[in-house]
Write a protein that holds these residues in place. Sequence first.
Motif, PDB file in Angstrom:
ATOM      1  N   GLY A 195    -113.814  87.215  -1.863  1.00 23.80           N
ATOM      2  CA  GLY A 195    -113.886  85.803  -2.224  1.00 23.80           C
ATOM      3  C   GLY A 195    -114.643  84.966  -1.213  1.00 23.80           C
ATOM      4  O   GLY A 195    -115.196  83.916  -1.563  1.00 23.80           O
ATOM      5  N   GLY A 196    -114.668  85.408   0.050  1.00 28.11           N
ATOM      6  CA  GLY A 196    -115.359  84.623   1.088  1.00 28.11           C
ATOM      7  C   GLY A 196    -116.080  85.531   2.060  1.00 28.11           C
ATOM      8  O   GLY A 196    -115.838  85.493   3.263  1.00 28.11           O
ATOM      9  N   ASN A 197    -116.957  86.359   1.542  1.00 26.73           N
ATOM     10  CA  ASN A 197    -117.701  87.320   2.369  1.00 26.73           C
ATOM     11  C   ASN A 197    -118.859  86.586   3.046  1.00 26.73           C
ATOM     12  O   ASN A 197    -120.015  86.716   2.651  1.00 26.73           O
ATOM     13  CB  ASN A 197    -118.201  88.464   1.485  1.00 26.73           C
ATOM     14  CG  ASN A 197    -118.764  89.604   2.295  1.00 26.73           C
ATOM     15  OD1 ASN A 197    -118.488  89.733   3.480  1.00 26.73           O
ATOM     16  ND2 ASN A 197    -119.562  90.427   1.651  1.00 26.73           N
ATOM     17  N   LEU A 198    -118.513  85.805   4.063  1.00 25.88           N
ATOM     18  CA  LEU A 198    -119.482  84.901   4.685  1.00 25.88           C
ATOM     19  C   LEU A 198    -120.776  85.620   5.075  1.00 25.88           C
ATOM     20  O   LEU A 198    -120.736  86.757   5.521  1.00 25.88           O
ATOM     21  CB  LEU A 198    -118.850  84.260   5.931  1.00 25.88           C
ATOM     22  CG  LEU A 198    -117.633  83.369   5.650  1.00 25.88           C
ATOM     23  CD1 LEU A 198    -117.051  82.856   6.960  1.00 25.88           C
ATOM     24  CD2 LEU A 198    -118.005  82.219   4.762  1.00 25.88           C
ATOM     25  N   PRO A 199    -121.916  84.964   4.914  1.00 25.78           N
ATOM     26  CA  PRO A 199    -122.087  83.550   4.537  1.00 25.78           C
ATOM     27  C   PRO A 199    -122.198  83.311   3.025  1.00 25.78           C
ATOM     28  O   PRO A 199    -122.691  82.266   2.603  1.00 25.78           O
ATOM     29  CB  PRO A 199    -123.402  83.191   5.215  1.00 25.78           C
ATOM     30  CG  PRO A 199    -124.197  84.449   5.100  1.00 25.78           C
ATOM     31  CD  PRO A 199    -123.216  85.582   5.267  1.00 25.78           C
ATOM     32  N   THR A 200    -121.794  84.291   2.197  1.00 21.95           N
ATOM     33  CA  THR A 200    -121.898  84.078   0.752  1.00 21.95           C
ATOM     34  C   THR A 200    -120.511  84.022   0.129  1.00 21.95           C
ATOM     35  O   THR A 200    -119.536  84.475   0.710  1.00 21.95           O
ATOM     36  CB  THR A 200    -122.700  85.205   0.079  1.00 21.95           C
ATOM     37  OG1 THR A 200    -121.970  86.432   0.211  1.00 21.95           O
ATOM     38  CG2 THR A 200    -124.074  85.361   0.697  1.00 21.95           C
ATOM     39  N   THR A 201    -120.462  83.489  -1.076  1.00 21.82           N
ATOM     40  CA  THR A 201    -119.210  83.437  -1.835  1.00 21.82           C
ATOM     41  C   THR A 201    -119.523  83.600  -3.316  1.00 21.82           C
ATOM     42  O   THR A 201    -120.537  83.077  -3.812  1.00 21.82           O
ATOM     43  CB  THR A 201    -118.459  82.117  -1.620  1.00 21.82           C
ATOM     44  OG1 THR A 201    -117.296  82.095  -2.477  1.00 21.82           O
ATOM     45  CG2 THR A 201    -119.317  80.908  -1.958  1.00 21.82           C
ATOM     46  N   PRO A 202    -118.672  84.329  -4.046  1.00 22.84           N
ATOM     47  CA  PRO A 202    -118.875  84.471  -5.495  1.00 22.84           C
ATOM     48  C   PRO A 202    -118.443  83.243  -6.289  1.00 22.84           C
ATOM     49  O   PRO A 202    -118.762  83.141  -7.476  1.00 22.84           O
ATOM     50  CB  PRO A 202    -118.004  85.678  -5.849  1.00 22.84           C
ATOM     51  CG  PRO A 202    -116.926  85.673  -4.828  1.00 22.84           C
ATOM     52  CD  PRO A 202    -117.552  85.160  -3.564  1.00 22.84           C
ATOM     53  N   TYR A 203    -117.701  82.338  -5.674  1.00 26.59           N
ATOM     54  CA  TYR A 203    -117.325  81.115  -6.382  1.00 26.59           C
ATOM     55  C   TYR A 203    -118.557  80.240  -6.533  1.00 26.59           C
ATOM     56  O   TYR A 203    -119.352  80.080  -5.594  1.00 26.59           O
ATOM     57  CB  TYR A 203    -116.222  80.376  -5.628  1.00 26.59           C
ATOM     58  CG  TYR A 203    -114.901  81.109  -5.677  1.00 26.59           C
ATOM     59  CD1 TYR A 203    -114.072  81.007  -6.791  1.00 26.59           C
ATOM     60  CD2 TYR A 203    -114.488  81.924  -4.621  1.00 26.59           C
ATOM     61  CE1 TYR A 203    -112.871  81.695  -6.853  1.00 26.59           C
ATOM     62  CE2 TYR A 203    -113.282  82.619  -4.674  1.00 26.59           C
ATOM     63  CZ  TYR A 203    -112.486  82.504  -5.795  1.00 26.59           C
ATOM     64  OH  TYR A 203    -111.300  83.195  -5.864  1.00 26.59           O
ATOM     65  N   THR A 204    -118.739  79.677  -7.727  1.00 30.97           N
ATOM     66  CA  THR A 204    -119.971  78.948  -8.009  1.00 30.97           C
ATOM     67  C   THR A 204    -119.676  77.678  -8.798  1.00 30.97           C
ATOM     68  O   THR A 204    -118.504  77.318  -8.984  1.00 30.97           O
ATOM     69  CB  THR A 204    -120.962  79.863  -8.770  1.00 30.97           C
ATOM     70  OG1 THR A 204    -122.228  79.221  -8.890  1.00 30.97           O
ATOM     71  CG2 THR A 204    -120.439  80.224 -10.156  1.00 30.97           C
ATOM     72  N   VAL A 205    -120.724  77.003  -9.247  1.00 35.18           N
ATOM     73  CA  VAL A 205    -120.576  75.719  -9.939  1.00 35.18           C
ATOM     74  C   VAL A 205    -121.174  75.810 -11.335  1.00 35.18           C
ATOM     75  O   VAL A 205    -121.999  76.676 -11.630  1.00 35.18           O
ATOM     76  CB  VAL A 205    -121.261  74.572  -9.153  1.00 35.18           C
ATOM     77  CG1 VAL A 205    -120.576  74.361  -7.820  1.00 35.18           C
ATOM     78  CG2 VAL A 205    -122.751  74.858  -8.949  1.00 35.18           C
TER      79      VAL A 205
END
Length: 870
Positions: A195-205
């Motif tokens: 869910g928070g594999n920095l610096p990216t995230t699969p949560y989106t808009v």
Amino acid sequence: MPADGTYPLGTARYEKRNIALEIPVWEPDLCTQCGKCVFVCPHSAIRARAFPAELAAGAPATFKHAPARSKDFPAGTRISYQVAPEDCTGCGDCVEACPIHDKSNVSRLAVNMAPVGPLREQERDNYAFFLGLPEFDRSAVKHTTIPGSALLDPLFEYSGACAGCGETPYIRLATQLFGDRMLIANATGCSSIYGGNLPTTPYTVNGAGRGPAWSNSLFEDNAEFGLGMRLAADQLMGYAKQLVQVMADEIGGDLAKALVTADQREEAGLYAQRRCVAALLDKLATSAHPRAKELASVAEWLIRRSVWIIGGDGWAYDIGYGGLDHVLALPHDVNILVLDTEVYSNTGGQTSKATPIGAVAKFSAGGKATAKKDLAKLASDYGHVYVATVAYGAKDTQTLRVFHEAEAYAGPSLIVAYSPCIAHGYDMLYNQRQQDMAVKTGHWPLFRFDPRLAETGAHPFKLDSNPPSQPIKAFMESETRFAMLSRGHPEAAERFLAQAQEDADRRFKAYQPSPAKADPACRPRQPVRQEPDMIDLSTDYVGLKLKNPLVPSSSPLSKKLDTVLRLEDAGASAIVLHSLFEEELRAEEAMAERFLLHADLGHGESEGFLPDHGDFKNCLDCYLDHLRQLKARLEIPVVASLNGVSQSGWLELGKELQQAGADALELNIYHVAADADAPGEAVEARYISLLAELRGVVNIPIIMKLSPFFSSLPHFVKQLEHAGAGGISLFNRFYQPDFDLDSLRMVDQLHLSYPDEVLLRVRWIAILHGRTSLTLAATGGVHACQEAIKLLLAGADVVHLASCLLQHGPERLAEILANLERWMGEREYTSVAQLKGSMSQKKLPDPGAVERASYLRVLDSYAPAAGVWR
């Protein structure tokens, strides 16, 4: 990256792992647009979108789309199911979920895996075009169906979870339904890593720039962390409402009232509130009021936030249980999603309190010696918490329903989600198979505990899975975490297996709600099945709108109030009363006259022991009183049943039954045409004449219960339709006399129906469906769900049940109803109307098959037992 620790959403889309060797290919010619492939995809790599046909004008040549099958969409709407070739992990779960096979090639499904090499470039272009299409209007999509939810854009995509992960489909579903207003507190674990594999995230808009706000807390205090989000959101909403009331004159009284009193539990209310907030911000932008800027800064909090507390079983069952229990004990509106892999997955597979007995894990190398903690049952003991267990691979419609119910509940809700993991020791391609097996063996019962039902007097506990149909051994032997124990410790494995079976049986028995013990007159009159189902089971019965097609037919079951209440609680949509026999009334009148009016002819001194004339209630009085009592106590229609012998008797009694409140009248005409001098036309004329005369004195619907012994049944039905019948019931069961070979006397025998009797009903209803406007009711031979389904496919509007209820009790109806709903859900039927008549004679490719039933082929198919004859 901002210095405050926040980071932008939607960044996982840039990773493009390209790890799949094969990707799914959609076959529009086969697809029924059921949405199951989208529902199970762990990485949101296969998606659905509906769009107007004109938007496909600039599509790449290889972009696939098809006309929308559902009538809910405007004419010309197209649908596409598209894969993201560089984000798909190749797990194959979508193919395993696909229920549609090519009849000429059963290995070909509506979704099939194919090598990615030749497809990567073209599907990359197709997917880019697909993403450019606008999301279909959310207010025009049925969020409560699998096909409808598949059209909602996921706001959780392309995570770094394992291929075939059993956790991520639940998170993706939550973001599809509520993502544009979600606040997520995520415990440390697998879900916080992908869910928070920095610096990216699969949560989106979404297209409007809205998406979930996500944060990871410590392992042990995640529940309290999420509760803080809820309290903060409520505080900000309350403050914003205060400011709205302060500025009501400036804003406008109607707008201010709408903003403060908005009901935001459903999608429509949220949509309306967003429009009101937009109007408010427009007004505030030009306002000189000293509080205008302050209100503008918190105006967005007038929109209800959906707070989700997410974590695995290590957090929820073990280290964070104290905080979880604290939050559940409070009344605040939080949604807790426990992704139960039954082991500490993220830290290498250690035993947790969620690990089942007999499973091998770190710290349980000899198999876990104690049973799994029943977190869901513990939470339901509070009474005010909405609790549910789900397994999307076993019952996807129940999973979808649970998410809607949990989020709509204005209090704490807990969803415990069965989440297959690679630590279980099998190919994750079979993720859904294992979920289904876990449910069918009783390892993972599905249930819902909804406090809202208790408030209405109904039972809050609803068991959504059937009794275990497989031994738990089948489940345990199919997973390495259990099977490996038998190699090193066979005796322990056998002992744990026996205990696991005992635990599963005990748990299922304990989960079944006990029937109410109170006097029926004191029982609350809200049926257990009061919540609307995802599948529309409603049907029409002689103009009466019924909630489902299952109706107990005329039988002794309707003689007692308590039994009828049990039938209603089990889901009966109407009740047909036991027959009122004119013969019985006439015999009773003659008996009363003999003893009450002419007592002096015999032993006059005994007259004092007989009831006074005014106190004597005959069976008609009792029947009418019973009918009135049922009408006062039931919420379902009551159909009276009348069996007359004389023309005047039918008319007089019909009027009495209507006046007592009957919603309809079934004429149970029990006539054996034994007169050799009476032609068939005379027999039919008797029915027509009776119906026409009765139609002239009553205005409630009349159902004619017929025998199968008419020379031209379709023609006769047409005559009944012209004479004013509302429906027909096929068929009356004539009880046959028998000979006693010892006494050489004729004896009467009562035989209940048997399932094969339904075939005669199937044939004639299939023939009549579409040829008459009369309601078609089927009666006789229905003992299980299969017979009911066959009759509905043939075209029955209503299915009557009697023998199976007499044998097994009223609760058998609930079992048949649940199996019907499950069967329809598995095949993506959205309503009984869609199912009804789909295999009638008019719809079959070979209509003659209904009449001849492939006579020669059936005879030729018979194979005698070896050695009987050749």
